[in-house]
Design an enzyme around this catalytic site. Structure first.
Site, PDB file in Angstrom:
ATOM      1  N   LYS A 115       0.813  -1.218   0.000  1.00 52.74           N
ATOM      2  CA  LYS A 115       0.000   0.000   0.000  1.00 52.74           C
ATOM      3  C   LYS A 115       0.846   1.267   0.000  1.00 52.74           C
ATOM      4  O   LYS A 115       0.455   2.277  -0.582  1.00 52.74           O
ATOM      5  CB  LYS A 115      -0.958   0.020   1.188  1.00 52.74           C
ATOM      6  CG  LYS A 115      -2.126  -0.933   1.022  1.00 52.74           C
ATOM      7  CD  LYS A 115      -3.284  -0.535   1.926  1.00 52.74           C
ATOM      8  CE  LYS A 115      -4.492  -1.430   1.721  1.00 52.74           C
ATOM      9  NZ  LYS A 115      -5.539  -1.164   2.703  1.00 52.74           N
ATOM     10  N   LYS A 201     -10.776  -9.690 -10.292  1.00 52.06           N
ATOM     11  CA  LYS A 201     -11.705  -9.874  -9.183  1.00 52.06           C
ATOM     12  C   LYS A 201     -12.957  -9.023  -9.366  1.00 52.06           C
ATOM     13  O   LYS A 201     -12.865  -7.905  -9.865  1.00 52.06           O
ATOM     14  CB  LYS A 201     -11.006  -9.429  -7.883  1.00 52.06           C
ATOM     15  CG  LYS A 201     -10.889 -10.522  -6.846  1.00 52.06           C
ATOM     16  CD  LYS A 201     -10.042 -10.068  -5.693  1.00 52.06           C
ATOM     17  CE  LYS A 201     -10.819 -10.092  -4.403  1.00 52.06           C
ATOM     18  NZ  LYS A 201      -9.961  -9.914  -3.224  1.00 52.06           N
ATOM     19  N   LYS A 204     -15.979  -3.264  -6.726  1.00 51.44           N
ATOM     20  CA  LYS A 204     -16.860  -2.093  -6.742  1.00 51.44           C
ATOM     21  C   LYS A 204     -16.280  -0.991  -7.608  1.00 51.44           C
ATOM     22  O   LYS A 204     -16.984  -0.073  -8.014  1.00 51.44           O
ATOM     23  CB  LYS A 204     -17.085  -1.570  -5.329  1.00 51.44           C
ATOM     24  CG  LYS A 204     -15.832  -0.976  -4.723  1.00 51.44           C
ATOM     25  CD  LYS A 204     -16.099  -0.310  -3.400  1.00 51.44           C
ATOM     26  CE  LYS A 204     -14.834   0.190  -2.784  1.00 51.44           C
ATOM     27  NZ  LYS A 204     -14.633   1.611  -2.777  1.00 51.44           N
TER      28      LYS A 204
END
Ligand code: TRP
Length: 339
Positions: A115, A201, A204
């Site tokens: 990240k 995957k 959203k």
């Protein structure tokens, strides 16, 4: 058995969220509460501020996630359902554990490395200490079991290391302060892929709404999305090996298997040799029958802000009551005077 798990509040919930963590929680709740154990499930809203975020969206997503969890079967009367921000003991314990966690341990966390990327200097300190808050989340409640995805295993190991070191440094062997939690990683962690690309995957953030089945989709929309889902021209194979190199077919069969509780081979025993013209309507019907009740409850609940806030409020009160004794023992073990 004391089960504790958290999920980051995201909006636009879809089939992948349901068949991933959420359904697993519901299963745990049913097993654990019938065996006299206890489940605590929370929205990791404090973790969400480790990355850039929009405050109004965080608040909306937190409530939306509660609505989804309850719609999917998390029962606030049987499980303790809350958000971290209403239980200040999480933050307090994190600070106390910061004295025990080592820089070297956190530097090895792969989520931190992923990240933060190349820009570590610009990453927030919260992103770095994220795993210490996660350790506090579970140690605060003396969790024995923590259901998580494979990607969180390393964070759980860190929680055990912190608990172990704290117990060694500040407690006697006869009276350890913290329980070492065991991770529970679901065996068939369902990886639900995009309906437009079997190698990505379901997400959203995919710009195409056709790529996912949302918890807000009605029956017609679901049937339409399944009908338009990407496939290949071959008929379905008669066993699992035949799905090799056919990611879209594998995804659709996988969704059917998870929803029906059948194995992939059992699904293919029924549909092997058939084309998608036959399989897709069956999959659509199955999705609609499983999701319709969830969809109805979700749509109703998500607009009832008072009900959602009441659920969180009550859950937080129960969580605080469980958290206080461990937190007090931690202060005391560290020699912090509380009068
Ligand atoms: N980090 C977890 C995730 O991204 C969420 C989380 C926060 C969590 N605190 C936790 C999971 C404690 C289990 C236990 O999935």
């Amino acid at each position: 058995m004391r089960v504790v798990s958290g999920i980051q509040p995201t909006g636009n919930l879809h089939l992948g969220n349901y068949l991933g963590a959420i359904r697993n929680w519901v299963r745990m709740q049913d097993e654990v509460s019938s065996g006299g154990g206890q489940c605590l499930f929370f929205l990791a809203d404090l973790h969400a501020i480790s990355m850039p975020h929009v405050p109004a969206e965080l608040a909306a997503n937190t409530r939306e996630m509660v609505a989804a969890l309850v719609a999917c079967g998390v029962d606030p009367d049987r499980s303790i359902l809350f958000n971290q921000a209403q239980v200040p003991q999480h933050s307090e314990l994190q600070w106390l554990l910061n004295g025990t966690a080592r820089m070297g341990w956190l530097n090895r966390m792969t989520q931190w490395k992923d990240k933060a990327g190349k820009n570590r200097e610009g990453a927030s300190i919260a992103l770095f200490t994220y795993p210490v808050l996660q350790a506090a989340d579970v140690l605060l409640y003396q969790a024995t079991h923590v259901p998580v995805g494979e990607d969180q295993k390393q964070h759980l190991e860190l929680a055990r290391d912190i608990a172990q070191k704290f117990n060694n440094d500040f407690a006697s062997e006869q009276a350890p302060v913290f329980t070492l939690p065991d991770p529970i990683i679901p065996p068939e962690a369902a990886r639900i892929m995009s309906l437009r690309d079997g190698s990505a995957k379901m997400s959203k953030s995919d710009p195409s709404d056709m790529s996912r089945i949302n918890l807000t989709d009605d029956a017609d929309t679901i049937m339409q999305k399944v009908k338009k889902a990407k496939t290949d021209p071959e008929p379905l194979p008669s066993d699992k090996a035949g799905l090799e190199g056919r990611p879209e077919a594998a995804n659709l069969v996988g969704i059917y298997a998870v929803l029906s509780g059948m194995t992939v081979d059992a699904v293919l025993a029924d549909f092997g040799g058939e084309g998608f013209g036959k399989f897709k309507p069956a999959l659509g019907d199955l999705l609609v029958s499983k999701l319709a009740p969830i969809n109805a409850r979700f749509i109703e609940l998500r607009q009832d802000r008072a009900a959602l806030d009441a659920i969180l409020h009550q859950g937080a009160a129960k969580a605080r009551a469980l958290a206080v004794p461990t937190l007090e023992r931690t202060y005391e073990a560290l020699g912090l005077v509380r009068g």
